[in-house]
Design an enzyme around this catalytic site. Structure first.
Site, mmCIF file in Angstrom:
data_model
loop_
_atom_site.group_PDB
_atom_site.id
_atom_site.type_symbol
_atom_site.label_atom_id
_atom_site.label_comp_id
_atom_site.label_asym_id
_atom_site.label_seq_id
_atom_site.Cartn_x
_atom_site.Cartn_y
_atom_site.Cartn_z
ATOM 1 N N TYR A 8 0.821 -1.197 0.000
ATOM 2 C CA TYR A 8 0.000 0.000 0.000
ATOM 3 C C TYR A 8 0.866 1.262 0.000
ATOM 4 C CZ TYR A 8 -4.092 -2.849 1.258
ATOM 5 O OH TYR A 8 -5.112 -3.769 1.270
ATOM 6 N N SER A 9 0.365 2.289 -0.666
ATOM 7 C CA SER A 9 0.962 3.621 -0.660
ATOM 8 C C SER A 9 2.445 3.557 -1.041
ATOM 9 C CB SER A 9 0.731 4.290 0.704
ATOM 10 O OG SER A 9 0.786 5.699 0.577
ATOM 11 N N ALA A 10 3.355 3.977 -0.153
ATOM 12 C CA ALA A 10 4.778 3.945 -0.494
ATOM 13 C C ALA A 10 5.231 2.540 -0.861
ATOM 14 C CB ALA A 10 5.601 4.469 0.677
ATOM 15 N N GLY A 54 -2.266 -0.844 -3.798
ATOM 16 C CA GLY A 54 -2.894 0.435 -4.097
ATOM 17 C C GLY A 54 -2.649 1.489 -3.043
#
Length: 305
Positions: A170-172, A192
């Protein structure tokens, strides 16, 4: 009001974070009372408890694990990463932080500094014919991320790379995974959260109840923007919003560059930082296949030789 751990608070408030909101809520639930007297809550967002690879690694061999850290390890004669045949194995797990002079995970954190040392070593090592990234993270700090992701992309241009998501990117964490040539995840794996979040802490009501008044004296109109002793002025809030919007735009552009026609910048932005699982992630262009992580590992190692 007492700021109990200012060194941690400075990394959590008024700085862009590339981390899933549920994980951020969990961090605040666990550390909020140790950072700020009385604790901190993130609205009504449900906290997500996540321990990297709590469900078990896909292989006993996975993730046992210019740059100062790399040179120091080389002088000590230590290996920078685990290796099976010609495959370097680099784990990306836990909360991601900018600086940390260690390799792999330490106290639930992986540092971009450590990842960069391993990526550089994998590029230099002639015995490394491919690299596998084992990913299980809800993201972390924005500082240091973009350099690290571009270093993975450079490695991917020179040698085959694969990101195995076991269980979350997720994210980074997704930004880093997207720089690999391909992304594979388990049927319940998630990817995502292409977005940015930041927080502002307003202590004014607590100070008022305590009968305490803080006067912020500064030179320069914007020197004390975002200070925690009063409400956030609309113009400062707008400036912060513009900052996180710009970082999200850069995030999406980078993903679009790495994923190409599989996930364009526009498509990445259109996800609105949502998360996707299994086949839905493949259909949305965020991943390339669904497979048992252990099987994906074995196949990649066999292909690389």
């Amino acid at each position: 009001m007492t700021l109990l751990m200012p060194h941690i608070a400075s990394r959590m408030f008024n700085t862009p974070l590339m981390i899933d909101a549920g994980k951020l809520a969990a961090i605040l639930a666990g550390l909020g009372g140790r950072i700020v007297e009385g604790g901190v809550e993130l609205g009504d967002i449900a906290a997500i408890e996540h321990s990297a690879f709590a469900a078990g690694r896909p292989s006993e061999q996975l993730g046992r694990l210019g740059d100062r850290l790399g040179r120091a390890r080389a002088r000590d004669g230590g290996r920078m990463f685990d290796q099976v045949g010609g495959t370097a194995i680099i784990p990306i797990e836990g909360t991601l932080i900018h600086k940390g002079a260690f390799l792999g995970q330490s106290s639930g954190e992986t540092s971009y500094e450590g990842l960069q040392a391993q990526i550089s070593a994998a590029r230099r090592d002639a015995s490394v014919r491919g690299a596998l990234f084992e990913v299980d993270t809800f993201g972390g700090e924005g500082a240091g991320l973009f350099d690290t992701a571009h270093m993975i992309a450079e490695l991917s241009r020179e040698k085959p790379t694969l990101a195995i998501v076991n269980d979350f990117a997720y994210s980074a964490g997704y930004a880093l995974a997207s720089a690999a040539r391909q992304i594979v995840l388990g049927s319940a794996g998630g990817v995502g959260s292409i977005g940015v979040v930041t927080m502002h802490l307003d202590h004014s009501k607590r100070l008022e109840r305590a009968g305490t008044k803080v006067t912020v004296i500064h030179s320069g109109k914007h020197k004390a923007d975002g200070h925690p002793f009063g409400e956030l002025p609309p113009d400062v809030a707008a400036k912060i919003q513009n900052r996180v919007d710009a970082m999200r735009d850069e995030f999406a552009a980078m993903v679009g560059q790495f994923r190409g026609p599989r996930l364009s910048k526009a498509a990445a932005l259109a996800t609105e930082a949502d998360v996707f699982y299994g086949e839905a992630a493949v259909k949305a262009g965020l991943a390339d296949g669904v497979a048992r992580p252990s099987e994906a590992f074995s196949q990649f190692v066999s292909l690389i030789g």
